[in-house]
Design a protein around this motif. Structure first.
Motif, short mmCIF file in Angstrom:
data_model
loop_
_atom_site.label_atom_id
_atom_site.label_comp_id
_atom_site.label_asym_id
_atom_site.label_seq_id
_atom_site.Cartn_x
_atom_site.Cartn_y
_atom_site.Cartn_z
N ALA A 60 10.91 -6.91 -3.51
CA ALA A 60 9.27 -6.62 -3.74
C ALA A 60 9.03 -5.30 -3.88
O ALA A 60 8.02 -4.51 -3.69
N GLN A 61 9.98 -4.68 -4.66
CA GLN A 61 9.85 -3.26 -5.20
C GLN A 61 9.04 -3.05 -6.49
O GLN A 61 9.40 -3.76 -7.53
N TYR A 62 8.09 -2.26 -6.48
CA TYR A 62 7.21 -2.02 -7.69
C TYR A 62 7.31 -0.63 -8.01
O TYR A 62 7.76 0.30 -7.22
N LEU A 63 7.15 -0.33 -9.29
CA LEU A 63 7.14 0.98 -9.85
C LEU A 63 5.34 1.33 -10.35
O LEU A 63 5.11 0.49 -11.18
N TRP A 85 -0.16 -3.20 -1.29
CA TRP A 85 -0.15 -4.54 -0.95
C TRP A 85 0.72 -5.57 -1.69
O TRP A 85 1.02 -6.64 -0.99
N ARG A 86 1.10 -5.21 -2.76
CA ARG A 86 2.03 -6.00 -3.74
C ARG A 86 3.30 -6.14 -2.78
O ARG A 86 3.85 -7.25 -3.13
N VAL A 87 3.81 -5.35 -2.04
CA VAL A 87 5.09 -5.55 -1.42
C VAL A 87 4.97 -6.64 -0.41
O VAL A 87 5.90 -7.60 -0.33
N GLY A 132 5.54 -12.44 0.84
CA GLY A 132 4.77 -13.46 1.76
C GLY A 132 4.52 -13.03 3.38
O GLY A 132 4.37 -14.32 4.08
N ARG A 133 4.44 -12.02 3.49
CA ARG A 133 4.16 -11.49 5.10
C ARG A 133 3.49 -10.19 4.96
O ARG A 133 3.27 -9.32 4.06
N GLY A 134 2.77 -9.82 5.95
CA GLY A 134 1.90 -8.76 6.20
C GLY A 134 3.04 -7.44 6.60
O GLY A 134 3.78 -7.73 7.31
N LEU A 135 2.57 -6.29 6.12
CA LEU A 135 3.43 -5.15 6.40
C LEU A 135 2.53 -4.04 7.08
O LEU A 135 1.44 -3.71 6.42
N ALA A 136 2.89 -3.38 8.05
CA ALA A 136 2.24 -2.26 8.52
C ALA A 136 2.55 -0.87 7.52
O ALA A 136 3.56 -0.91 6.87
N ASP A 137 1.48 -0.25 7.81
CA ASP A 137 1.76 1.09 6.65
C ASP A 137 3.07 1.91 6.96
O ASP A 137 3.74 2.35 6.09
N ARG A 138 3.57 1.72 8.33
CA ARG A 138 4.79 2.49 8.74
C ARG A 138 5.78 1.77 8.26
O ARG A 138 7.05 2.54 8.00
N GLN A 139 5.87 0.52 7.35
CA GLN A 139 6.94 -0.09 6.93
C GLN A 139 6.94 0.05 5.61
O GLN A 139 7.80 -0.46 4.84
N LEU A 140 6.15 0.49 4.98
CA LEU A 140 6.07 0.84 3.58
C LEU A 140 5.92 2.30 3.04
O LEU A 140 5.74 3.18 3.82
N ASP A 148 15.66 -3.98 0.44
CA ASP A 148 16.17 -5.50 0.89
C ASP A 148 14.82 -5.94 1.87
O ASP A 148 14.91 -7.13 2.18
N CYS A 149 13.90 -4.90 2.32
CA CYS A 149 12.98 -5.19 3.14
C CYS A 149 13.42 -6.02 4.48
O CYS A 149 12.93 -7.07 4.58
N ARG A 150 14.33 -5.48 5.11
CA ARG A 150 14.95 -6.16 6.13
C ARG A 150 14.26 -6.10 7.63
O ARG A 150 14.96 -6.22 8.57
#
Length: 248
Positions: free
Chosen positions: A71-74, A106-108, A113-121, A245-247
């Protein structure tokens, strides 16, 4: 050679990509070639940003899915800027690429396929010594859980003041910002304004921006400064604080 004389010389080497990963990459100009020879021309000709995920010609940036991680973008500018040391980033009228990148976070979650809080990004830019490409690129990806948990201790720090942060035996600097700070604050300029020497040593800095949950239920931002440390052989890579790896 005295240290005071040697430091500017070392920083000049970093700024020019010498003795850095970019100097040894198979093609350190690959990202710029993708931007200038594929994404932008395709968008101009047909409205198709491929191989990029998005091209914003008006604001001057592209978003590209990185080959590392699910899910990594540049986010990269459409004009040629080698990296964090580019003087154009400190101009009064410089685009706020951090703001653009934060808007793309939001792309991550979409890729996972799941929501993430800002502290996770998190968003991150490496120093000249720690990068493999000679075109400015802001990483957009997941934060390490342990990093986010440690940084949470700074949710009550005074606003816009650099504070020391100890993590895994290393000393970094962190600045708490309001949740809407990117409307007016540019992290490149905040780092350059840290002290009288910082603006001349941008090549030796790495920056990370992430969200933090506040006690009142709101969300703020934390900006982390990770400078090159020759004594500890640290190249200035805030990327080590992210989890590709977004674990979570």
């Amino acid at each position: 050679m005295r240290l005071t004389t040697l430091l500017p010389f070392l920083f000049s080497l970093l700024a020019n990509g010498l003795d850095a990963p970019a100097a040894h990459a198979a093609n350190p100009h690959k990202l710029w070639e993708i931007v200038s020879e594929q994404c932008v021309p395709n968008m101009q000709a047909s409205g198709n940003p491929q191989p990029c995920a998005a091209v914003d010609l008006e604001r001057g940036f592209v978003v590209l899915k990185d080959i590392v991680g699910p899910a990594q973008y540049l986010l990269m500018p459409t004009r040629r800027l080698p990296g964090i040391e580019s003087r154009e980033l400190l101009a009064d009228d410089a685009p706020n690429y951090w703001d653009y990148a934060w808007q793309q976070r939001w792309r991550v979650g979409q890729a996972l396929g799941r929501g993430l809080a800002d502290r996770q990004l998190g968003l991150e830019v490496n120093s000249a010594a720690a990068r493999s490409q000679l075109h400015l690129h802001i990483h957009i990806d997941c934060m390490r859980r342990d990093v986010a948990e440690s940084l949470a201790a700074h949710r009550g720090d005074p606003l816009r003041r650099w504070m020391p942060w100890q993590f895994e035996g290393h000393r970094y600097w962190v600045m708490r910002l309001p949740g809407d700070a990117l409307r007016s604050d540019d992290p490149f300029k905040l780092a350059a304004g840290r002290d009288a020497f910082a603006a001349s040593a941008m090549a030796a800095q790495s920056l990370l921006l992430t969200g933090v949950s506040l006690d009142d239920g709101g969300t703020g931002l934390l900006l982390v400064n990770m400078p090159v440390n020759f004594d500890l052989q640290e190249r200035g890579s805030a990327e080590v604080l992210m989890d590709h790896d977004c674990r979570w």
